[in-house]
Design a protein around this motif. Sequence first.
Motif, PDB file in Angstrom:
ATOM      1  N   THR A 208       0.831  -1.202   0.000  1.00 29.55           N
ATOM      2  CA  THR A 208       0.000   0.000   0.000  1.00 29.55           C
ATOM      3  C   THR A 208       0.865   1.251   0.000  1.00 29.55           C
ATOM      4  O   THR A 208       0.570   2.226  -0.690  1.00 29.55           O
TER       5      THR A 208
ATOM      6  N   MET B 107      -5.247  21.754   1.789  1.00 27.72           N
ATOM      7  CA  MET B 107      -5.625  21.065   0.554  1.00 27.72           C
ATOM      8  C   MET B 107      -6.767  21.809  -0.134  1.00 27.72           C
ATOM      9  O   MET B 107      -6.779  21.966  -1.358  1.00 27.72           O
TER      10      MET B 107
ATOM     11  N   PHE C  10      -2.078  15.433   0.046  1.00 28.18           N
ATOM     12  CA  PHE C  10      -2.618  14.079  -0.082  1.00 28.18           C
ATOM     13  C   PHE C  10      -1.623  13.046   0.437  1.00 28.18           C
ATOM     14  O   PHE C  10      -1.978  12.121   1.170  1.00 28.18           O
TER      15      PHE C  10
ATOM     16  N   ILE D 113      -5.500  -2.946  -0.959  1.00 25.11           N
ATOM     17  CA  ILE D 113      -4.765  -1.675  -1.009  1.00 25.11           C
ATOM     18  C   ILE D 113      -5.728  -0.498  -1.116  1.00 25.11           C
ATOM     19  O   ILE D 113      -5.620   0.491  -0.389  1.00 25.11           O
TER      20      ILE D 113
ATOM     21  N   ILE E 143      -7.431   0.719   2.018  1.00 23.06           N
ATOM     22  CA  ILE E 143      -6.669   1.467   3.026  1.00 23.06           C
ATOM     23  C   ILE E 143      -6.486   2.933   2.620  1.00 23.06           C
ATOM     24  O   ILE E 143      -6.539   3.826   3.450  1.00 23.06           O
ATOM     25  N   ILE E 144      -6.304   3.190   1.324  1.00 26.96           N
ATOM     26  CA  ILE E 144      -6.070   4.567   0.874  1.00 26.96           C
ATOM     27  C   ILE E 144      -7.283   5.427   1.233  1.00 26.96           C
ATOM     28  O   ILE E 144      -8.405   5.071   0.911  1.00 26.96           O
ATOM     29  N   PRO E 145      -7.061   6.554   1.931  1.00 28.21           N
ATOM     30  CA  PRO E 145      -8.208   7.367   2.368  1.00 28.21           C
ATOM     31  C   PRO E 145      -9.017   7.878   1.177  1.00 28.21           C
ATOM     32  O   PRO E 145      -8.463   8.450   0.249  1.00 28.21           O
TER      33      PRO E 145
ATOM     34  N   LEU F 141     -11.784  10.143   0.597  1.00 32.42           N
ATOM     35  CA  LEU F 141     -12.082  11.526   0.209  1.00 32.42           C
ATOM     36  C   LEU F 141     -10.836  12.273  -0.275  1.00 32.42           C
ATOM     37  O   LEU F 141     -10.889  12.944  -1.312  1.00 32.42           O
ATOM     38  N   PRO F 142      -9.681  12.158   0.437  1.00 33.05           N
ATOM     39  CA  PRO F 142      -8.499  12.875  -0.053  1.00 33.05           C
ATOM     40  C   PRO F 142      -8.105  12.502  -1.484  1.00 33.05           C
ATOM     41  O   PRO F 142      -7.815  13.383  -2.295  1.00 33.05           O
ATOM     42  N   VAL F 143      -8.155  11.221  -1.813  1.00 33.19           N
ATOM     43  CA  VAL F 143      -7.764  10.839  -3.177  1.00 33.19           C
ATOM     44  C   VAL F 143      -8.811  11.352  -4.171  1.00 33.19           C
ATOM     45  O   VAL F 143      -8.481  11.823  -5.273  1.00 33.19           O
TER      46      VAL F 143
ATOM     47  N   ILE G  98     -10.515  14.081  -3.826  1.00 29.37           N
ATOM     48  CA  ILE G  98     -10.293  15.523  -3.964  1.00 29.37           C
ATOM     49  C   ILE G  98      -9.204  15.794  -5.007  1.00 29.37           C
ATOM     50  O   ILE G  98      -9.364  16.630  -5.896  1.00 29.37           O
TER      51      ILE G  98
END
Lengths: 325, 267
Positions: A15, A279, A295, B105, B108-110, B112-114, B116
């Motif tokens: 990840t 951001m 980010f 994978i 796990i990646i947040p 809303l931030p991605v 945005i």
Amino acid sequence: MIRLTLSRTGVFLLTLWAVLTLNFLIPRLMPGDPALFLLGDAAETAPPAMLETLRARYGLDAPAWEQYTAYMSGLLRGDLGYSLARRQEVGAVLADKLPWTLLLGGVSFTAAAVLGVALGALSAWRGGRLEIVGVGVSVAVNAMPAFWVGMLLLATFAARPGGLPAFGAYTPWAGYDSAAAEALDVARHLILPATTLALALVGDIALLTHAAVRETMGETYVMAARGKGLRERDLLRRHVLRNAMLPLAARLGVVAGLMAGGSTLVETVFSYPGVGLTMYQAVIARDFPLLQGGFLVVALAVLAANAAAGLLYGRLDPRAKGGAA
Amino acid sequence: MTAQRAGLALIGVFVFVGMFAPWLWPYDPYERVADPFSPPSAAHPLGANDIGQDILSELIAGARVTLAVGVAAGAAAVLVGSVVGLLAAAGPVPLARLAYAATEITLIIPKLPVAIVVAAYLGGGVGALVLVIAAIAWPVTARVVHAQALSLRSREYVLAARSLGAGGWWIARQHLWPGVRGLVWVQFLLAVNTAALTEAGLSFLGLGDPTQKSWGVMLHYAHARSAFLTDAWVWWALPPGLCLTLFLLGLTLAGRSFTGRTMNHAK
């Protein structure tokens, strides 16, 4: 049968790599010239020579593989790029903002965890009407968008003389007399944003605790402990809650992900000077290097929380260490 | 299952309003029909916004846009999630591993931030919104479908089919999909929930489609014009958020059972 289980460390490293690579790929896969994105609002007026300088600075005319290795080695040196809009290194901007986000997140999470576990555990343990009310409140709170709750709190508690501060993390140019005065000022600014973010998390935590406690209550060892005459309070604390914490610990990473999104919205509502507000400002200013740096910081924080959750889980549950049950 | 019925009823109301919005709104929500910042009156029960559009009409139009984006993105997410989940459970080995790793994978990646970042590059637009939301919402479905399909794979009738020489594709279609189908409906409701909430968040941040009246876009303008500092928040900021809350509540109640464990057993 196919062995599909990856180890926790494996998922973590994969990840980490995926986040770093995604951050590299996004600007290059989007329609448009990445160099123009780097310029943001200045793209239309910038002289061609400036575009060339930028291309050289970021190696945008080099082969993709070289760009990739340069990007990775830059990250290792802590180089997150340069914000033209702010005329500052992205890393320096974010290092300035991160403490505020951590403060907001830490306080909100602690409040939400204490409240959520208490609400969930009590409603499951007592049952009856309290359970219906507890679960109902959790579901309802869970359905409210955080930024809307923030706006309502602003209207109720900030928009009147003597009300709580409506924006920022401290009073600018306050000239505090003492450290205590400064702490009080920071705390007053923190109340509304932290309450909003805590409300965004508390429903999820309460529902999860409720389900876990209910399930644990039916276990035979709880019956046995009750049979030997343990007081109800000790029973709940020692035998039920400890086991019910496991699914919660396993979900800490998810909660961290929720917090990452929630804090962006909450910081924007309250103009709280953290990474999330930065951001948002980067979006408005079309400051793409800063946006991507933000980010990256948020994603790495969530990854770290996931890793911490894994470690915590191992400590709470002896079985997870792979030893004898 | 009264809670579930209540949820379906709530969804029904919003679907009705969304479908028949052009016949229900008293004014065209995209036209200026009143003085800017008008307080509520007989002609405009919820007053007017900063450029004089009727807020009640905006609210009705908002049901249409929020629903359309939510259903489109939710359906896309569930479709992708189901395919990836089935692939992870029954696909050829390298593909199955890839599908599994991609799911873990992406989870796990947040989210809303991605969203945005990608939305900022793509620029506003309903199509871009649907794409971005679907791209972050699919792994929840994929994990649930994967888990269920794995448990079906080792049932006797599937083993029997395989021993008769059935291929992976046949097994996925004939034996795994029917067993997974029931879950997918619940996953769809949850995905619409995620999609509507994400749309509202992105629109609130100014990353939505400013030409479409969604509840998130309304809240964006209410906040940008500091409605919370005046009495206007009661008729400008309160109603869109309340509609969104009731819609999300309906989806949650319809999709979950709270008497025991949640039906969505992904942890």
